[in-house]
Design a protein around this motif. Sequence first.
Motif, short mmCIF file in Angstrom:
data_model
loop_
_atom_site.label_atom_id
_atom_site.label_comp_id
_atom_site.label_asym_id
_atom_site.label_seq_id
_atom_site.Cartn_x
_atom_site.Cartn_y
_atom_site.Cartn_z
N CYS A 1 44.83 2.66 -66.74
CA CYS A 1 45.72 3.80 -66.56
C CYS A 1 45.53 4.36 -65.16
O CYS A 1 44.40 4.52 -64.70
CB CYS A 1 45.39 4.87 -67.59
SG CYS A 1 46.35 6.38 -67.40
N VAL A 2 46.63 4.65 -64.49
CA VAL A 2 46.60 5.24 -63.16
C VAL A 2 47.50 6.46 -63.16
O VAL A 2 48.61 6.42 -63.69
CB VAL A 2 47.08 4.23 -62.09
CG1 VAL A 2 47.09 4.88 -60.72
CG2 VAL A 2 46.20 3.01 -62.09
N GLN A 3 47.03 7.56 -62.58
CA GLN A 3 47.81 8.79 -62.55
C GLN A 3 47.87 9.34 -61.13
O GLN A 3 46.87 9.37 -60.43
CB GLN A 3 47.20 9.83 -63.48
CG GLN A 3 47.19 9.37 -64.92
CD GLN A 3 46.44 10.32 -65.82
OE1 GLN A 3 45.68 11.15 -65.37
NE2 GLN A 3 46.66 10.19 -67.11
N ASP A 4 49.05 9.79 -60.73
CA ASP A 4 49.25 10.44 -59.44
C ASP A 4 49.02 11.94 -59.65
O ASP A 4 49.92 12.66 -60.04
CB ASP A 4 50.66 10.16 -58.94
CG ASP A 4 50.96 10.87 -57.63
OD1 ASP A 4 50.04 11.45 -57.04
OD2 ASP A 4 52.13 10.86 -57.21
N ALA B 1 51.12 2.61 -58.30
CA ALA B 1 50.01 1.65 -58.29
C ALA B 1 50.55 0.34 -58.85
O ALA B 1 51.12 0.32 -59.94
CB ALA B 1 48.85 2.16 -59.14
#
Length: 73
Positions: A52-55, A63
């Motif tokens: 999981c990638v979050q801005d 990403a």
Amino acid sequence: WLRAVLSGPALEFFFSIDGQDFRPIGSVLDATRISDDHGSRLRFTGAMVGLCVQDLNGGGTTADFDFFTVINR
């Protein structure tokens, strides 16, 4: 590059800039906690791993990942 290495109940993460020289990130984790069998009400259906990638700055940054591999030793 991000690598997750599973060795029995031990899960360890590594990173690399060039895909060759991997360095550990953080400490060795207890992989038995990634199973739904860890709780008292559920029964085992398999270990679960995700990415999981979050801005967090709201900049709309993305990403991109070419692949995700988990190595089981």
